[in-house]
Design a protein around this motif. Structure first.
Motif, PDB file in Angstrom:
ATOM      1  N   LEU A 134     -19.751  35.724 -75.848  1.00  0.00           N
ATOM      2  CA  LEU A 134     -20.530  34.592 -75.357  1.00  0.00           C
ATOM      3  C   LEU A 134     -20.874  34.759 -73.882  1.00  0.00           C
ATOM      4  O   LEU A 134     -22.006  34.475 -73.459  1.00  0.00           O
ATOM      5  CB  LEU A 134     -19.767  33.291 -75.574  1.00  0.00           C
ATOM      6  N   ALA A 135     -19.916  35.231 -73.082  1.00  0.00           N
ATOM      7  CA  ALA A 135     -20.169  35.422 -71.654  1.00  0.00           C
ATOM      8  C   ALA A 135     -21.299  36.416 -71.417  1.00  0.00           C
ATOM      9  O   ALA A 135     -22.124  36.233 -70.512  1.00  0.00           O
ATOM     10  CB  ALA A 135     -18.891  35.889 -70.957  1.00  0.00           C
ATOM     11  N   LEU A 136     -21.354  37.459 -72.238  1.00  0.00           N
ATOM     12  CA  LEU A 136     -22.381  38.488 -72.053  1.00  0.00           C
ATOM     13  C   LEU A 136     -23.724  38.096 -72.666  1.00  0.00           C
ATOM     14  O   LEU A 136     -24.784  38.431 -72.122  1.00  0.00           O
ATOM     15  CB  LEU A 136     -21.918  39.806 -72.674  1.00  0.00           C
ATOM     16  N   LEU A 137     -23.705  37.403 -73.791  1.00  0.00           N
ATOM     17  CA  LEU A 137     -24.933  37.165 -74.544  1.00  0.00           C
ATOM     18  C   LEU A 137     -25.598  35.825 -74.248  1.00  0.00           C
ATOM     19  O   LEU A 137     -26.744  35.608 -74.650  1.00  0.00           O
ATOM     20  CB  LEU A 137     -24.650  37.262 -76.041  1.00  0.00           C
ATOM     21  N   CYS A 138     -24.925  34.923 -73.535  1.00  0.00           N
ATOM     22  CA  CYS A 138     -25.492  33.590 -73.340  1.00  0.00           C
ATOM     23  C   CYS A 138     -26.795  33.623 -72.552  1.00  0.00           C
ATOM     24  O   CYS A 138     -27.613  32.702 -72.674  1.00  0.00           O
ATOM     25  CB  CYS A 138     -24.483  32.660 -72.677  1.00  0.00           C
ATOM     26  N   ARG A 139     -27.038  34.674 -71.774  1.00  0.00           N
ATOM     27  CA  ARG A 139     -28.286  34.758 -71.013  1.00  0.00           C
ATOM     28  C   ARG A 139     -29.504  34.797 -71.930  1.00  0.00           C
ATOM     29  O   ARG A 139     -30.626  34.541 -71.484  1.00  0.00           O
ATOM     30  CB  ARG A 139     -28.275  35.986 -70.110  1.00  0.00           C
ATOM     31  N   PHE A 140     -29.306  35.112 -73.216  1.00  0.00           N
ATOM     32  CA  PHE A 140     -30.423  35.216 -74.149  1.00  0.00           C
ATOM     33  C   PHE A 140     -30.600  33.963 -75.011  1.00  0.00           C
ATOM     34  O   PHE A 140     -31.390  33.973 -75.957  1.00  0.00           O
ATOM     35  CB  PHE A 140     -30.231  36.434 -75.055  1.00  0.00           C
ATOM     36  N   ASP A 147     -30.036  19.775 -78.954  1.00  0.00           N
ATOM     37  CA  ASP A 147     -28.753  20.474 -78.859  1.00  0.00           C
ATOM     38  C   ASP A 147     -27.681  19.583 -78.240  1.00  0.00           C
ATOM     39  O   ASP A 147     -27.981  18.677 -77.453  1.00  0.00           O
ATOM     40  CB  ASP A 147     -28.893  21.739 -77.999  1.00  0.00           C
ATOM     41  N   ASP A 148     -26.427  19.872 -78.573  1.00  0.00           N
ATOM     42  CA  ASP A 148     -25.285  19.250 -77.899  1.00  0.00           C
ATOM     43  C   ASP A 148     -25.020  20.069 -76.642  1.00  0.00           C
ATOM     44  O   ASP A 148     -24.234  21.018 -76.643  1.00  0.00           O
ATOM     45  CB  ASP A 148     -24.059  19.246 -78.824  1.00  0.00           C
ATOM     46  N   VAL A 149     -25.698  19.705 -75.570  1.00  0.00           N
ATOM     47  CA  VAL A 149     -25.675  20.526 -74.356  1.00  0.00           C
ATOM     48  C   VAL A 149     -24.302  20.499 -73.696  1.00  0.00           C
ATOM     49  O   VAL A 149     -23.837  21.523 -73.179  1.00  0.00           O
ATOM     50  CB  VAL A 149     -26.778  20.066 -73.382  1.00  0.00           C
ATOM     51  N   ASP A 150     -23.642  19.370 -73.707  1.00  0.00           N
ATOM     52  CA  ASP A 150     -22.304  19.308 -73.101  1.00  0.00           C
ATOM     53  C   ASP A 150     -21.360  20.285 -73.797  1.00  0.00           C
ATOM     54  O   ASP A 150     -20.573  20.985 -73.139  1.00  0.00           O
ATOM     55  CB  ASP A 150     -21.745  17.892 -73.193  1.00  0.00           C
ATOM     56  N   GLN A 151     -21.433  20.343 -75.118  1.00  0.00           N
ATOM     57  CA  GLN A 151     -20.571  21.264 -75.859  1.00  0.00           C
ATOM     58  C   GLN A 151     -20.929  22.710 -75.538  1.00  0.00           C
ATOM     59  O   GLN A 151     -20.045  23.555 -75.378  1.00  0.00           O
ATOM     60  CB  GLN A 151     -20.709  21.002 -77.367  1.00  0.00           C
ATOM     61  N   ALA A 152     -22.228  23.002 -75.417  1.00  0.00           N
ATOM     62  CA  ALA A 152     -22.662  24.370 -75.126  1.00  0.00           C
ATOM     63  C   ALA A 152     -22.186  24.802 -73.744  1.00  0.00           C
ATOM     64  O   ALA A 152     -21.649  25.905 -73.575  1.00  0.00           O
ATOM     65  CB  ALA A 152     -24.188  24.467 -75.221  1.00  0.00           C
ATOM     66  N   VAL A 153     -22.362  23.936 -72.755  1.00  0.00           N
ATOM     67  CA  VAL A 153     -21.946  24.280 -71.390  1.00  0.00           C
ATOM     68  C   VAL A 153     -20.435  24.466 -71.328  1.00  0.00           C
ATOM     69  O   VAL A 153     -19.933  25.390 -70.673  1.00  0.00           O
ATOM     70  CB  VAL A 153     -22.400  23.193 -70.399  1.00  0.00           C
ATOM     71  N   ALA A 154     -19.694  23.603 -72.016  1.00  0.00           N
ATOM     72  CA  ALA A 154     -18.236  23.731 -72.018  1.00  0.00           C
ATOM     73  C   ALA A 154     -17.805  25.055 -72.640  1.00  0.00           C
ATOM     74  O   ALA A 154     -16.852  25.695 -72.153  1.00  0.00           O
ATOM     75  CB  ALA A 154     -17.614  22.558 -72.775  1.00  0.00           C
ATOM     76  N   ALA A 155     -18.478  25.478 -73.702  1.00  0.00           N
ATOM     77  CA  ALA A 155     -18.125  26.745 -74.346  1.00  0.00           C
ATOM     78  C   ALA A 155     -18.414  27.928 -73.431  1.00  0.00           C
ATOM     79  O   ALA A 155     -17.599  28.857 -73.312  1.00  0.00           O
ATOM     80  CB  ALA A 155     -18.886  26.891 -75.665  1.00  0.00           C
ATOM     81  N   VAL A 156     -19.579  27.927 -72.783  1.00  0.00           N
ATOM     82  CA  VAL A 156     -19.906  29.016 -71.855  1.00  0.00           C
ATOM     83  C   VAL A 156     -18.914  29.028 -70.697  1.00  0.00           C
ATOM     84  O   VAL A 156     -18.440  30.099 -70.277  1.00  0.00           O
ATOM     85  CB  VAL A 156     -21.356  28.867 -71.338  1.00  0.00           C
ATOM     86  N   ASP A 157     -18.575  27.857 -70.192  1.00  0.00           N
ATOM     87  CA  ASP A 157     -17.608  27.776 -69.101  1.00  0.00           C
ATOM     88  C   ASP A 157     -16.256  28.339 -69.535  1.00  0.00           C
ATOM     89  O   ASP A 157     -15.613  29.102 -68.796  1.00  0.00           O
ATOM     90  CB  ASP A 157     -17.455  26.317 -68.666  1.00  0.00           C
ATOM     91  N   GLU A 158     -15.834  28.009 -70.741  1.00  0.00           N
ATOM     92  CA  GLU A 158     -14.558  28.522 -71.261  1.00  0.00           C
ATOM     93  C   GLU A 158     -14.594  30.035 -71.416  1.00  0.00           C
ATOM     94  O   GLU A 158     -13.592  30.722 -71.159  1.00  0.00           O
ATOM     95  CB  GLU A 158     -14.245  27.855 -72.597  1.00  0.00           C
ATOM     96  N   ALA A 159     -15.745  30.565 -71.822  1.00  0.00           N
ATOM     97  CA  ALA A 159     -15.870  32.020 -71.969  1.00  0.00           C
ATOM     98  C   ALA A 159     -15.688  32.713 -70.628  1.00  0.00           C
ATOM     99  O   ALA A 159     -14.991  33.736 -70.529  1.00  0.00           O
ATOM    100  CB  ALA A 159     -17.241  32.367 -72.558  1.00  0.00           C
ATOM    101  N   TYR A 160     -16.299  32.175 -69.585  1.00  0.00           N
ATOM    102  CA  TYR A 160     -16.149  32.770 -68.255  1.00  0.00           C
ATOM    103  C   TYR A 160     -14.717  32.618 -67.740  1.00  0.00           C
ATOM    104  O   TYR A 160     -14.141  33.558 -67.175  1.00  0.00           O
ATOM    105  CB  TYR A 160     -17.115  32.118 -67.272  1.00  0.00           C
ATOM    106  N   VAL A 161     -14.146  31.447 -67.924  1.00  0.00           N
ATOM    107  CA  VAL A 161     -12.782  31.197 -67.439  1.00  0.00           C
ATOM    108  C   VAL A 161     -11.792  32.159 -68.089  1.00  0.00           C
ATOM    109  O   VAL A 161     -10.838  32.629 -67.451  1.00  0.00           O
ATOM    110  CB  VAL A 161     -12.375  29.736 -67.703  1.00  0.00           C
ATOM    111  N   ALA A 162     -12.017  32.482 -69.367  1.00  0.00           N
ATOM    112  CA  ALA A 162     -11.102  33.379 -70.079  1.00  0.00           C
ATOM    113  C   ALA A 162     -11.058  34.768 -69.449  1.00  0.00           C
ATOM    114  O   ALA A 162     -10.076  35.504 -69.627  1.00  0.00           O
ATOM    115  CB  ALA A 162     -11.531  33.489 -71.538  1.00  0.00           C
ATOM    116  N   LEU A 163     -12.091  35.142 -68.707  1.00  0.00           N
ATOM    117  CA  LEU A 163     -12.172  36.473 -68.106  1.00  0.00           C
ATOM    118  C   LEU A 163     -11.777  36.479 -66.632  1.00  0.00           C
ATOM    119  O   LEU A 163     -11.580  37.550 -66.058  1.00  0.00           O
ATOM    120  CB  LEU A 163     -13.597  37.019 -68.255  1.00  0.00           C
ATOM    121  N   ARG A 164     -11.671  35.326 -66.043  1.00  0.00           N
ATOM    122  CA  ARG A 164     -11.403  35.244 -64.607  1.00  0.00           C
ATOM    123  C   ARG A 164      -9.972  35.676 -64.297  1.00  0.00           C
ATOM    124  O   ARG A 164      -9.016  35.197 -64.913  1.00  0.00           O
ATOM    125  CB  ARG A 164     -11.619  33.813 -64.126  1.00  0.00           C
ATOM    126  N   PRO A 165      -9.778  36.606 -63.344  1.00  0.00           N
ATOM    127  CA  PRO A 165      -8.419  37.018 -62.967  1.00  0.00           C
ATOM    128  C   PRO A 165      -7.601  35.817 -62.488  1.00  0.00           C
ATOM    129  O   PRO A 165      -8.138  34.953 -61.768  1.00  0.00           O
ATOM    130  CB  PRO A 165      -8.650  38.024 -61.831  1.00  0.00           C
TER     131      PRO A 165
END
Length: 254
Positions: A134-140, A147-165
């Motif tokens: 999701l972190a890599l492909l969300c740009r597309f 759309d449920d935009v709040d849910q989408a933004v939360a998912a993208v945010d979670e994807a990035y957070v999962a990778l953050r050191p």
């Protein structure tokens, strides 16, 4: 995921994400770069001395039954492409591309991207959702009025957070950065479905943000234009994978 180890290492590097999301070129999040700006300048100097081929790679995610979503990357020229392959295709079919010149990245609806990422995770438990795909492909992908935009933004945010050191407190991409480029609510993008079940979009003249996509017409049946059939095959394979991943098949879509 089929990818060189260098990408695996980059996924926890803020410099990689600053470049990948175009924050280094005044994209969303540029105001939070801080001390990374100097590192990005040094990185640009180093890139000028490298063989451009060294910065090109393809990342293939299987969604099921030999169907793949492929991210083609060329960081040396800030160019990224989304492709799909099917067992019947001799060559990848390009859905969209993102760069700093003539970008047409919006190839997927949010629900389609979510389905693809869930199928990837079902096939490879190491690729959790939300996570790397999701972190890599969300740009597309983009979001629209239904759309449920709040849910989408939360998912993208979670994807990035999962990778953050864990100890890193500087710049890191977030869901709000993605939404800044992907939000087409109120932009009069109208989705239509043809007889084959393919979805395509039309944007009327009443808009502030143009919808840069190649998915702007039905399948002409000539092999030109947006590759509806390969995308439909990939989405069908993903639907089967997600459905098969449920013990009772309850998750199988229509």
């Amino acid at each position: 995921m089929t990818a060189p180890s260098v990408l695996q290492e980059s996924l926890r590097d803020p410099v990689f994400w600053a470049r990948y999301t175009f924050a280094h070129e005044e994209g969303p999040g540029a105001d939070r770069l801080g001390d990374l700006e100097g590192l990005l300048d040094d990185d640009d100097d180093d890139d000028a001395d490298e063989d451009a081929a060294d910065s090109s790679l393809d990342v293939a995610f299987e969604v099921g039954d030999g169907h793949h979503v492929v991210l083609s990357m060329d960081a040396s020229v800030d160019s990224y492409s989304l492709e799909v392959t099917t067992p019947d295709s001799a060559e990848p079919a390009e859905l969209g591309w993102d760069d700093l010149a003539h970008w047409h990245p919006y190839a997927l609806r949010w629900s389609e991207l979510d389905l693809i990422c869930r199928a990837i995770a079902a096939r490879d438990p190491q690729l959790q959702h939300p996570g790397v795909p999701l972190a890599l492909l969300c740009r597309f992908a983009a979001v629209f009025d239904d759309d449920d935009v709040d849910q989408a933004v939360a998912a993208v945010d979670e994807a990035y957070v999962a990778l953050r050191p864990p100890q890193w407190e500087g710049y890191w991409p977030c869901g709000a950065d993605w939404l800044e480029r992907a939000d087409f609510r109120g932009q009069n993008v109208i989705w239509q479905r043809d007889e084959a079940g393919n979805l395509w979009a039309h944007q009327d003249d009443r808009h502030d943000e143009p919808f840069y996509s190649t998915r702007l017409g039905p399948d002409a049946g000539t092999g030109d234009g947006f590759p509806h059939a390969p995308l439909r095959a990939v989405l069908n394979a993903a639907t089967a994978t997600v459905g098969d991943a449920r013990p009772d098949g309850a998750g199988r879509s229509r």
